[in-house]
Scaffold this motif. Sequence first.
Motif, PDB file in Angstrom:
ATOM      1  N   TYR A 220       0.752  -1.237   0.144  1.00  0.00           N
ATOM      2  CA  TYR A 220       0.153  -0.063   0.042  1.00  0.00           C
ATOM      3  C   TYR A 220       0.973   1.176  -0.015  1.00  0.00           C
ATOM      4  O   TYR A 220       1.917   1.319   0.845  1.00  0.00           O
ATOM      5  N   THR A 366      -0.639  -0.262  -4.198  1.00  0.00           N
ATOM      6  CA  THR A 366      -2.137   0.095  -4.624  1.00  0.00           C
ATOM      7  C   THR A 366      -2.464   1.279  -3.456  1.00  0.00           C
ATOM      8  O   THR A 366      -1.463   1.282  -2.449  1.00  0.00           O
ATOM      9  N   GLU A 369      -7.674   2.275   1.016  1.00  0.00           N
ATOM     10  CA  GLU A 369      -8.880   3.179   1.407  1.00  0.00           C
ATOM     11  C   GLU A 369      -8.954   4.152   2.454  1.00  0.00           C
ATOM     12  O   GLU A 369      -8.673   3.674   3.298  1.00  0.00           O
ATOM     13  N   GLY A 370      -9.246   5.171   2.410  1.00  0.00           N
ATOM     14  CA  GLY A 370      -9.305   6.361   3.285  1.00  0.00           C
ATOM     15  C   GLY A 370      -7.992   6.860   3.502  1.00  0.00           C
ATOM     16  O   GLY A 370      -8.109   8.041   4.465  1.00  0.00           O
TER      17      GLY A 370
END
Length: 415
Positions: A220, A366, A369-370
Amino acid sequence: MPMTFASLQLNKMVLSALPDQLTTPTDIQRLAIPAVIKGKDVLALAHTGSGKTYAFGLPMLHKVDAGQSTLQSLVLVPTRELASQVTASLLDVASQLGIRVAMLCGGVAPEAQKAELELGAQIVVATPGRLLDFLNKGYVSLKSLQILAFDEADRLLEMGFWPDVQKIISFAPAARQTLLFSATLPETLDQAAMGLMDNPDRVAASKQNSVVEEIHEQLYLVNKGSKPQALIALLQQNDWPQVLVFVSEKSAADSLAKRLNKKGIDVAALHGDKEQSEREQILANFKAQQTRVLITTDLLSRGIHVDALPVVINADLPDNAPVYVHRVGRTARAGMNGLAISLVCHGETVALNAIRKLTGRPMETTGLEGFLVTDKPADSTVGGERKRAPRDKKANRRSQAKRSIKQFKPKRNHS
């Protein structure tokens, strides 16, 4: 028909003392054990969790003369935790054969270890610093040494340990059998490794420097300053029973543990600044699943086995690419599946590219989310000059506003 340990030329005494869970040899055991029994020097490469300890340990026990109370086999390891684990594994078999195994490492009273040696240990598992101290003081002799094994060999060949290792070797007979076992061996260390051995058999149960196929990697891309919040979010959103989190610095392990604790997450921190007895207790609690999250430095990146550990998270990427392979190898052990998550910021691009090159894996990042990424890539330029991100400018102004040198916190050493 599956291969058995009996087919690997181990004697009946060793075969009768094998733990119940040892039924079928792993690939590295099948490849290495016969070569060691034949007396060959061996350079063995295999993924972590593939059974390397018994790959050198069983033939070592096979060759020990239990009637002689001299030190006949020596296993060098880079950390106290690994020394303890290897010793315990060897003792599972040795105790039934009348073979004494002693452990020499820091953090334990030298007097107790000296007394253990005086009982007549035939096998010693040691970290380089404590062993060299005992050699210099004449507490232990390598004159009767027949087998010298390096576990996590690449770490022992690096400059941090290499001077001590060279001195230890000077105490050992030239006519000895040398075994090097590791999950990784960078080309830069190949010459040093070969210099320790005489026409060795090279055996590989896995592609050199590769990551276990059963490990699913997820990377991430997040802001550097968002990593603690991202870690907390991942832990709160998933019901992982156990998670091992790696950071680069000892101080970061403690501060991150405090943040997780405030969020009600069951957490402990483990690093080299803690007392040995505390380190042992923290690790024992984690292995017994009494602690959900353990935050550690690379102290636990090598060799340490935790049963069915489902998740490893890199809160920081290591600067040394092979360390990544060792870190993620704490999960997916013994053929099980595992998840390796890395929180990556733009400032770690060089480290990420080095890991990609070493492992040959794409390792695409990637978004999480958030967590919107607002940091700029480290190589962003304007007019040919490196542009500092606005956040960094503010940090610089804050630094200039410090009124006293005492307000600066010294940077802690890496583990």
